[in-house]
Scaffold this motif. Structure first.
Motif, PDB file in Angstrom:
ATOM      1  N   UNK A 155       3.079  -2.898  -3.055  1.00 27.33           N
ATOM      2  CA  UNK A 155       4.411  -3.299  -3.412  1.00 27.33           C
ATOM      3  C   UNK A 155       4.595  -4.370  -4.506  1.00 27.33           C
ATOM      4  N   UNK A 156       3.634  -5.432  -4.370  1.00 27.67           N
ATOM      5  CA  UNK A 156       3.671  -6.303  -5.351  1.00 27.67           C
ATOM      6  C   UNK A 156       3.147  -6.063  -6.711  1.00 27.67           C
ATOM      7  N   UNK A 157       2.083  -5.198  -7.084  1.00 26.20           N
ATOM      8  CA  UNK A 157       1.891  -4.384  -8.074  1.00 26.20           C
ATOM      9  C   UNK A 157       2.943  -3.599  -8.634  1.00 26.20           C
ATOM     10  N   UNK A 169      12.371   7.474  -2.218  1.00 32.59           N
ATOM     11  CA  UNK A 169      11.130   6.874  -2.179  1.00 32.59           C
ATOM     12  C   UNK A 169      11.065   5.323  -2.092  1.00 32.59           C
ATOM     13  N   UNK A 170      12.202   4.668  -2.208  1.00 35.46           N
ATOM     14  CA  UNK A 170      12.344   3.004  -2.394  1.00 35.46           C
ATOM     15  C   UNK A 170      11.622   2.543  -0.990  1.00 35.46           C
ATOM     16  N   UNK A 171      11.555   2.967   0.015  1.00 30.65           N
ATOM     17  CA  UNK A 171      10.749   2.653   1.398  1.00 30.65           C
ATOM     18  C   UNK A 171       9.209   2.936   1.243  1.00 30.65           C
ATOM     19  N   UNK A 172       8.850   3.524   0.273  1.00 28.40           N
ATOM     20  CA  UNK A 172       7.398   3.969   0.159  1.00 28.40           C
ATOM     21  C   UNK A 172       6.432   2.696   0.026  1.00 28.40           C
ATOM     22  N   UNK A 173       6.986   1.851  -0.941  1.00 27.10           N
ATOM     23  CA  UNK A 173       6.190   0.628  -0.988  1.00 27.10           C
ATOM     24  C   UNK A 173       6.633  -0.446   0.147  1.00 27.10           C
ATOM     25  N   UNK A 221      15.240   0.638  -7.243  1.00 26.52           N
ATOM     26  CA  UNK A 221      16.279   1.701  -7.824  1.00 26.52           C
ATOM     27  C   UNK A 221      16.690   1.533  -9.132  1.00 26.52           C
ATOM     28  N   UNK A 222      16.790   0.018  -9.542  1.00 24.82           N
ATOM     29  CA  UNK A 222      17.461  -0.320 -10.685  1.00 24.82           C
ATOM     30  C   UNK A 222      16.523  -1.058 -11.813  1.00 24.82           C
ATOM     31  N   UNK A 223      15.057  -1.059 -11.507  1.00 22.38           N
ATOM     32  CA  UNK A 223      14.036  -1.463 -12.468  1.00 22.38           C
ATOM     33  C   UNK A 223      13.922  -0.737 -13.695  1.00 22.38           C
ATOM     34  N   UNK A 224      13.587  -1.178 -14.687  1.00 19.68           N
ATOM     35  CA  UNK A 224      13.577  -0.661 -16.014  1.00 19.68           C
ATOM     36  C   UNK A 224      12.138  -0.214 -16.470  1.00 19.68           C
ATOM     37  N   UNK A 225      11.155  -0.297 -15.513  1.00 21.15           N
ATOM     38  CA  UNK A 225       9.672   0.020 -16.121  1.00 21.15           C
ATOM     39  C   UNK A 225       9.336   1.537 -15.841  1.00 21.15           C
ATOM     40  N   UNK A 226       8.266   1.856 -15.762  1.00 19.62           N
ATOM     41  CA  UNK A 226       7.824   3.282 -15.576  1.00 19.62           C
ATOM     42  C   UNK A 226       8.352   3.936 -14.229  1.00 19.62           C
ATOM     43  N   UNK A 227       8.868   5.381 -14.273  1.00 23.33           N
ATOM     44  CA  UNK A 227       9.344   5.939 -13.202  1.00 23.33           C
ATOM     45  C   UNK A 227       8.282   6.432 -12.558  1.00 23.33           C
ATOM     46  N   UNK A 228       8.201   6.187 -11.216  1.00 22.77           N
ATOM     47  CA  UNK A 228       7.062   6.925 -10.583  1.00 22.77           C
ATOM     48  C   UNK A 228       7.612   7.427  -9.152  1.00 22.77           C
ATOM     49  N   UNK A 229       6.897   8.296  -8.653  1.00 23.48           N
ATOM     50  CA  UNK A 229       7.156   9.118  -7.436  1.00 23.48           C
ATOM     51  C   UNK A 229       6.106   9.245  -6.678  1.00 23.48           C
ATOM     52  N   UNK A 230       6.139   8.623  -5.217  1.00 18.68           N
ATOM     53  CA  UNK A 230       5.067   8.722  -4.188  1.00 18.68           C
ATOM     54  C   UNK A 230       4.467  10.043  -4.048  1.00 18.68           C
ATOM     55  N   UNK A 231       3.535  10.402  -3.992  1.00 17.52           N
ATOM     56  CA  UNK A 231       3.004  11.815  -3.619  1.00 17.52           C
ATOM     57  C   UNK A 231       1.607  11.607  -2.590  1.00 17.52           C
ATOM     58  N   UNK A 232       1.678  12.070  -1.453  1.00 21.39           N
ATOM     59  CA  UNK A 232       0.552  11.668  -0.343  1.00 21.39           C
ATOM     60  C   UNK A 232      -0.181  13.129  -0.151  1.00 21.39           C
ATOM     61  N   UNK A 271      -6.455   3.663   9.582  1.00 20.32           N
ATOM     62  CA  UNK A 271      -4.929   3.038  10.063  1.00 20.32           C
ATOM     63  C   UNK A 271      -4.168   3.403   8.842  1.00 20.32           C
ATOM     64  N   UNK A 272      -4.482   3.550   7.427  1.00 19.09           N
ATOM     65  CA  UNK A 272      -3.760   4.084   6.415  1.00 19.09           C
ATOM     66  C   UNK A 272      -3.206   5.489   6.576  1.00 19.09           C
ATOM     67  N   UNK A 273      -4.028   6.226   6.806  1.00 15.05           N
ATOM     68  CA  UNK A 273      -3.695   7.584   7.175  1.00 15.05           C
ATOM     69  C   UNK A 273      -2.493   7.706   8.210  1.00 15.05           C
ATOM     70  N   UNK A 274      -2.871   6.926   9.178  1.00 18.04           N
ATOM     71  CA  UNK A 274      -1.475   7.141  10.281  1.00 18.04           C
ATOM     72  C   UNK A 274      -0.007   6.644   9.589  1.00 18.04           C
ATOM     73  N   UNK A 275      -0.261   5.839   8.881  1.00 17.47           N
ATOM     74  CA  UNK A 275       0.932   5.056   8.122  1.00 17.47           C
ATOM     75  C   UNK A 275       1.638   5.887   7.142  1.00 17.47           C
ATOM     76  N   UNK A 276       0.504   6.776   6.617  1.00 21.35           N
ATOM     77  CA  UNK A 276       1.044   7.876   5.570  1.00 21.35           C
ATOM     78  C   UNK A 276       1.521   9.102   6.052  1.00 21.35           C
TER      79      UNK A 276
END
Length: 307
Positions: A155-157, A169-173, A221-232, A271-276
């Protein structure tokens, strides 16, 4: 061989290109996706930008075990660089811009730029400049591990990049408290066997606190940087076994020859697999979406000001 010479490749064309800052990054971050490309009948190449040329390393062995080819580009890593970051970035962009048309990949996987290594952020920036604006090619950003296991690191990155995410996807971070983030932030170096002096650890935590504060106002939702979409990418039990074996090969053993770092890493991965939403193994990527702003020219003011 000069770092900008044409690397020797097993094949003229590859369907998938995995760009790694260092030799071990792809094998730790996305081994299941690498193997899935080969299982689908596609040729995959791992290109390690800052790995030395000509050595048969454990990273090369892991790539072969996952049915992929491996090549080291031999660019100078951050610890050995005399020139500035701009010169190093220029070399990386030049190399990637040359190898892209040569191998003609349909899928390109590049690091998100997690952690404290300048090489990770440089590899991200070079990949974006070389590939983000090309039509007909998918650019995925993978979450480096073990850096992604630090709570709040992704999220910080994304916040410092000013990434813009779709509403769903806003809650993915995932958010994380500052205390958890600061407590765990030294774990990646420990797992990799990199010992830091006390003064460096204190400075790193002070910098991490500053970055957390910079990231706090981010609105995905309103940032002006690169547009990204999460894919698991959800993987099966066989892929998990292969990923765990890669960690045992790539992470150092302790003085008694025990693979405690790999065991801790694999526990974090479970643990990460379960969260994803996975059962056995899961890896998350961020697909770079087209932007009318022109992705290679997008400025990342928060990240740039953080150095």
């Amino acid at each position: 061989m000069s770092p900008l010479d044409r690397p020797r490749l097993e094949h003229e064309r590859y369907d998938a290109l995995f760009i790694a800052p260092h030799g071990d990054d792809v094998g730790l971050a996305c081994p299941a996706r690498l193997f899935a490309e080969a299982e689908s009948g596609r040729r995959a190449l791992v290109l390690a930008l800052f790995a030395p040329v000509g050595s048969d390393t454990s990273a090369a062995q892991v790539a072969r075990d996952l049915s992929a080819d491996f090549v080291a580009a031999g660019l100078t890593p951050a610890a050995e660089r005399d020139e500035g970051e701009d010169a190093a970035l220029g070399e990386a962009v030049q190399l990637l811009a040359g190898i892209g048309p040569r191998v003609q990949p349909m899928h390109v996987y590049a690091p998100l730029g997690l952690g404290r290594s300048p090489d990770h952020r440089l590899a991200y920036e070079a990949s974006l400049r070389a590939f983000a604006s090309e039509a007909g090619r998918n650019l995925f950003l993978y979450e480096e591990r073990p850096e992604a296991f630090v709570p709040g690191s992704v999220r910080t990155r994304l916040a410092l990049l000013g990434a813009r995410l779709p509403p769903g996807a806003a809650r993915s971070a995932e958010k994380a408290g500052a205390l958890r983030h600061l407590w765990r932030m030294g774990e990646p170096e420990r797992l990799r066997g990199e010992r830091q002096p006390l003064r460096a650890r204190i400075a790193a935590r002070a910098e991490a606190w500053r970055r957390l504060r910079l990231a706090a106002p981010w609105n995905p939702l309103r940032a002006l940087g690169p547009r990204l979409h999460p894919v698991v990418h959800l993987a099966d039990e066989d892929a998990r076994t292969r990923a765990q074996a890669a960690a045992h090969l790539l992470l150092p053993k302790d003085r008694k020859g025990r693979s405690r770092a790999a065991e801790r890493f694999n526990t974090r991965a479970s643990g990460s697999a379960k969260r994803l939403g996975g059962v056995y193994h899961a890896e998350r990527f961020w697909l770079v979406l087209p932007s009318s702003d022109g992705l290679p020219e997008i400025q990342h003011p928060l990240e740039a000001g953080g150095r």
